[in-house]
Design an enzyme around this catalytic site. Structure first.
Site, mmCIF file in Angstrom:
data_model
loop_
_atom_site.group_PDB
_atom_site.id
_atom_site.type_symbol
_atom_site.label_atom_id
_atom_site.label_comp_id
_atom_site.label_asym_id
_atom_site.label_seq_id
_atom_site.Cartn_x
_atom_site.Cartn_y
_atom_site.Cartn_z
ATOM 1 N N THR A 37 29.647 27.748 29.760
ATOM 2 C CA THR A 37 31.550 27.621 30.104
ATOM 3 C C THR A 37 32.071 29.277 29.877
ATOM 4 O O THR A 37 32.479 30.287 30.341
ATOM 5 C CB THR A 37 32.051 27.034 29.564
ATOM 6 O OG1 THR A 37 31.596 26.188 29.672
ATOM 7 C CG2 THR A 37 33.289 26.680 29.788
ATOM 8 N N LYS A 47 39.747 36.391 28.797
ATOM 9 C CA LYS A 47 40.352 37.429 27.527
ATOM 10 C C LYS A 47 39.638 39.129 28.130
ATOM 11 O O LYS A 47 41.355 39.792 28.421
ATOM 12 C CB LYS A 47 39.255 37.336 26.061
ATOM 13 C CG LYS A 47 39.441 37.127 24.820
ATOM 14 C CD LYS A 47 39.221 35.236 25.233
ATOM 15 C CE LYS A 47 40.199 34.618 25.354
ATOM 16 N NZ LYS A 47 39.802 33.147 25.063
ATOM 17 N N GLY A 177 50.543 21.984 27.284
ATOM 18 C CA GLY A 177 50.307 23.564 26.808
ATOM 19 C C GLY A 177 49.368 23.180 25.157
ATOM 20 O O GLY A 177 50.039 24.168 24.448
ATOM 21 N N ILE A 180 43.919 26.825 25.822
ATOM 22 C CA ILE A 180 43.839 27.141 27.749
ATOM 23 C C ILE A 180 44.915 27.411 28.557
ATOM 24 O O ILE A 180 45.181 28.360 28.895
ATOM 25 C CB ILE A 180 42.788 26.678 28.090
ATOM 26 C CG1 ILE A 180 41.361 26.331 27.645
ATOM 27 C CG2 ILE A 180 43.090 26.673 29.920
ATOM 28 C CD1 ILE A 180 40.763 25.192 28.237
ATOM 29 N N GLU A 199 54.211 19.966 28.815
ATOM 30 C CA GLU A 199 53.683 19.521 27.671
ATOM 31 C C GLU A 199 53.510 18.467 27.449
ATOM 32 O O GLU A 199 55.106 17.935 27.120
ATOM 33 C CB GLU A 199 53.499 20.720 26.492
ATOM 34 C CG GLU A 199 53.176 20.307 25.352
ATOM 35 C CD GLU A 199 51.456 19.579 25.189
ATOM 36 O OE1 GLU A 199 50.674 19.933 25.495
ATOM 37 O OE2 GLU A 199 51.512 18.719 24.587
ATOM 38 N N ALA A 311 33.139 28.313 21.161
ATOM 39 C CA ALA A 311 31.518 28.801 21.253
ATOM 40 C C ALA A 311 31.187 29.115 20.296
ATOM 41 O O ALA A 311 29.728 29.468 19.721
ATOM 42 C CB ALA A 311 31.585 30.341 22.064
ATOM 43 N N HIS A 441 44.481 51.992 4.247
ATOM 44 C CA HIS A 441 46.125 51.889 4.700
ATOM 45 C C HIS A 441 46.202 53.333 5.940
ATOM 46 O O HIS A 441 45.568 54.009 5.815
ATOM 47 C CB HIS A 441 46.627 52.406 3.849
ATOM 48 C CG HIS A 441 48.515 52.850 3.883
ATOM 49 N ND1 HIS A 441 49.350 52.152 4.281
ATOM 50 C CD2 HIS A 441 48.981 53.949 4.620
ATOM 51 C CE1 HIS A 441 49.925 52.867 5.036
ATOM 52 N NE2 HIS A 441 50.537 53.440 4.358
HETATM 53 P P1 FAD Z 1 28.679 25.049 28.216
HETATM 54 O O1 FAD Z 1 29.455 26.376 27.292
HETATM 55 O O2 FAD Z 1 29.340 24.282 28.750
HETATM 56 O O3 FAD Z 1 28.120 25.427 28.165
HETATM 57 C C1 FAD Z 1 26.491 24.422 28.589
HETATM 58 C C2 FAD Z 1 25.632 24.886 29.782
HETATM 59 O O4 FAD Z 1 24.397 23.360 30.154
HETATM 60 C C3 FAD Z 1 26.142 25.007 30.695
HETATM 61 O O5 FAD Z 1 25.937 26.029 31.282
HETATM 62 C C4 FAD Z 1 25.798 24.054 32.123
HETATM 63 O O6 FAD Z 1 25.777 24.580 33.113
HETATM 64 C C5 FAD Z 1 24.438 23.448 31.570
HETATM 65 N N1 FAD Z 1 23.987 22.133 31.928
HETATM 66 C C6 FAD Z 1 24.851 21.645 31.999
HETATM 67 N N2 FAD Z 1 24.430 20.213 32.161
HETATM 68 C C7 FAD Z 1 23.499 20.927 32.482
HETATM 69 C C8 FAD Z 1 22.019 20.404 32.811
HETATM 70 N N3 FAD Z 1 22.003 18.572 33.123
HETATM 71 N N4 FAD Z 1 20.856 21.079 33.050
HETATM 72 C C9 FAD Z 1 21.004 21.987 32.991
HETATM 73 N N5 FAD Z 1 22.136 22.647 32.401
HETATM 74 C C10 FAD Z 1 23.045 22.028 32.291
HETATM 75 N N6 FAD Z 1 35.499 28.698 23.098
HETATM 76 C C11 FAD Z 1 35.915 29.997 22.069
HETATM 77 O O7 FAD Z 1 35.522 29.936 20.460
HETATM 78 N N7 FAD Z 1 36.777 31.075 22.168
HETATM 79 C C12 FAD Z 1 37.729 31.075 23.448
HETATM 80 O O8 FAD Z 1 38.128 32.538 23.337
HETATM 81 C C13 FAD Z 1 37.830 30.304 24.445
HETATM 82 N N8 FAD Z 1 38.252 30.032 25.206
HETATM 83 C C14 FAD Z 1 37.527 29.247 26.210
HETATM 84 C C15 FAD Z 1 38.761 29.500 27.576
HETATM 85 C C16 FAD Z 1 38.746 28.551 28.788
HETATM 86 C C17 FAD Z 1 39.321 28.727 29.624
HETATM 87 C C18 FAD Z 1 37.239 27.644 28.314
HETATM 88 C C19 FAD Z 1 37.304 27.068 29.388
HETATM 89 C C20 FAD Z 1 36.615 27.290 27.211
HETATM 90 C C21 FAD Z 1 36.964 28.064 26.322
HETATM 91 N N9 FAD Z 1 36.618 27.945 25.378
HETATM 92 C C22 FAD Z 1 36.578 28.686 24.127
HETATM 93 C C23 FAD Z 1 35.136 26.853 24.604
HETATM 94 C C24 FAD Z 1 33.795 27.696 24.877
HETATM 95 O O9 FAD Z 1 33.713 28.017 26.290
HETATM 96 C C25 FAD Z 1 33.193 26.332 24.510
HETATM 97 O O10 FAD Z 1 33.461 26.047 23.299
HETATM 98 C C26 FAD Z 1 30.921 26.853 24.253
HETATM 99 O O11 FAD Z 1 31.692 27.254 25.716
HETATM 100 C C27 FAD Z 1 30.139 25.816 24.069
HETATM 101 O O12 FAD Z 1 29.545 26.198 24.621
HETATM 102 P P2 FAD Z 1 28.034 25.035 24.598
HETATM 103 O O13 FAD Z 1 26.522 25.465 24.820
HETATM 104 O O14 FAD Z 1 27.810 23.526 23.951
HETATM 105 O O15 FAD Z 1 28.289 24.608 25.963
#
Ligand code: FAD
Length: 471
Positions: A37, A47, A177, A180, A199, A311, A441
């Site tokens: 994600t 961003k 609100g 995201i 919201e 993330a 500074h």
């Molecule tokens: P994910 O990144 O969701 O990865 C999971 C992966 O598993 C995906 O690639 C998916 O395709 C794969 N998958 C799922 N099921 C299966 C399966 N059965 N078999 C194989 N593959 C599978 N976080 C921040 O820290 N800073 C930010 O600025 C920020 N902005 C964001 C903006 C938006 C619009 C969104 C939606 C989220 C944002 N986040 C942000 C949150 C961040 O994206 C997540 O917290 C982070 O990606 C989580 O990582 P993860 O590895 O747990 O899961």
């Protein structure tokens, strides 16, 4: 020692890379693209889009900088191409790291058919079975879909659609609100769209400090964003290319797009987890402090386990789970865990937001005796010179000890500046130690320095460093 990782987002690829560095043979299963994600539909696309939005904002205010300019306008195709370029570059870098670390990547949807057996079904229907000694589950999260809204309507988007950038809606109703919702509200409003944010709770950014909520709402209202607070969207109906949201107070808002952003939910259903005996909390996998599920040798991390869905949290948990898996396979006790108390979080609106630890109210609820200091960017030379002097640094520190309990920053580069609090916090430094360090500074960071000096005076803590510096 073979470890399988299910999901190639920041959590999954960090677990895979750490396990490989520790000597395991690793298979990483991903159904779409590495990066998850965050890289493909979350942190990085948003961003990248916001950077363009803030350039528009600066050109609109060119006169303030002594410049003559026509406000920049959006070229959606070029914006999309730039976003895709940035995403492709980063995904390519993750793929490169996988190759260097000899992590085998298997593409397709993985399912547990036994606790340590993953069956992967590729897009063409072919299957691969991965047998491992330990498995790390990292399937992340998906947008939460409100049951009263028909998400099959073409004019109802989630953040996945918005980051795909098919278009910039001229009029948009954003449901939610939260972080995201507000980042898209900021981007769209800067691009010239009419933006309504609906919201459910009485203020935006629920759960945040009140001063933070007020400041960001005020800034977005100046941009033209209209907030509907304490009210929900009851239903959505599409008529041709237009969509109408009816609110619970009876009001109606008609727009080109309804962007549904009420939050995300862990993505733990449909991949055989409960069937393999893994204990769940609805769609989230339950884990202990070492990311162990209820089944021995199976770990879970990141958005899939709920909590702070960020993330950098997923990355840290992924590395910790990999360390624990390798340790347990060697017959050693697991030790790696992530302390969430010092983890920063940010919102990339303008002004931005950076928070860490507790606000004054939440510290008091925990029974801590704290003081709060607020220092504004309006008195900072760098902020004034840059023309971005809105906002403040707010420090919460414990009386007597001067321990930093938390901080909230609203202002320029808030997401970067908050690290200057979270690092000393995790190192156990006091406000006096931070405040009496010499800062460069002119820098925005000087606001933190002066806030910490005032907090040190208020808490009455000693200026003596805990550990004398080594030169
Ligand atoms: P994910 O990144 O969701 O990865 C999971 C992966 O598993 C995906 O690639 C998916 O395709 C794969 N998958 C799922 N099921 C299966 C399966 N059965 N078999 C194989 N593959 C599978 N976080 C921040 O820290 N800073 C930010 O600025 C920020 N902005 C964001 C903006 C938006 C619009 C969104 C939606 C989220 C944002 N986040 C942000 C949150 C961040 O994206 C997540 O917290 C982070 O990606 C989580 O990582 P993860 O590895 O747990 O899961």
């Amino acid at each position: 020692m073979r470890i399988a990782v299910l999901g190639g987002g920041p959590g999954g690829y960090s677990a895979a890379f750490e396990a490989a560095r520790l000597g395991a043979e690793v298979t990483l299963v991903e159904k779409e693209r590495l990066g998850g994600t965050c890289l493909n539909w979350g942190c990085i696309p948003t961003k990248t889009i916001l950077r363009s939005a803030h350039i528009v904002s600066d050109t609109r205010r060119a006169e303030k900088y002594g410049l003559i300019a026509t406000p920049a306008q959006v070229d959606v195709a070029a914006l999309r191409a730039r976003k895709e370029g940035v995403v492709d570059e980063l995904v390519g870098q993750v793929e490169g790291s996988a190759r260097r670390l000899k992590v085998e990547c298997v593409y397709g949807e993985g399912k547990l058919t036994a606790p340590k057996t993953v069956e992967v079904t590729a897009a063409d229907g072919s299957t691969t079975v991965v047998e491992a000694d330990a498995v790390v589950l990292a399937t992340g999260s998906v947008p939460f879909l409100l049951p009263n809204i028909d998400h099959s309507l073409s004019r109802v988007w989630t953040s996945d659609d918005a980051t795909a950038l098919a278009d910039i809606p001229a009029e948009v109703v954003i449901i939610g609100g939260g972080v995201i919702g507000l980042e898209f509200a900021d981007a769209y409003a800067n691009f010239g769209s009419t933006v309504h944010v609906v919201e459910l709770t009485p203020s935006c950014l629920p759960g945040n400090d009140k001063r933070v909520q007020r400041e960001v709402q005020k800034a977005l209202e100046v941009l033209g964003v209209v907030f509907h607070l304490g009210v929900a969207v009851d239903s959505v109906a599409q008529d041709g290319e237009r969509v109408t949201a009816t609110l619970t107070d009876g009001a109606t808002l008609t727009a080109d797009i309804v962007l549904s952003a009420p939050g995300r939910r862990p993505n733990g259903l449909g991949f055989g987890f409960p069937e393999a005996g893994i204990e769940m909390d609805r769609a989230a996998v339950k884990v202990d402090e070492f990311y162990r599920t209820s089944v021995a040798g199976v770990y879970a991390i990141g958005d899939l386990i709920g909590g702070m869905m960020l993330a950098h949290v997923a990355e840290a948990e992924g590395e910790a789970a990999a360390k624990n898996a390798v340790a347990e396979l060697k017959g050693e006790a697991p030790t790696a865990s992530v302390n969430l108390a010092h983890v920063p979080a940010a919102v990339y609106t303008e002004p931005g937001i950076g928070v860490v630890g507790s606000s004054r109210d939440s510290a008091k609820e925990k029974g801590l005796d704290v003081v709060q200091v607020v220092m504004k960017f309006a008195g900072n030379g760098k902020a004034l010179g840059e023309g971005h002097a809105d906002g403040f640094v707010q420090i919460v520190a414990e009386m007597g000890t001067g321990r930093i309990v938390g901080a909230q920053i609203v202002g320029p580069s808030a997401a970067e500046l908050i690290q200057e609090i979270s690092i000393p916090m995790s190192a156990g430094m006091t406000v006096a130690q931070v405040g009496h360090s010499v800062f460069g500074h002119p820098t925005l960071s000087e606001v933190i320095k002066f806030a910490c000096i005032e907090a040190a005076n208020k808490t009455g803590c000693s200026h003596e460093p805990k550990h004398p510096p080594i030169y």
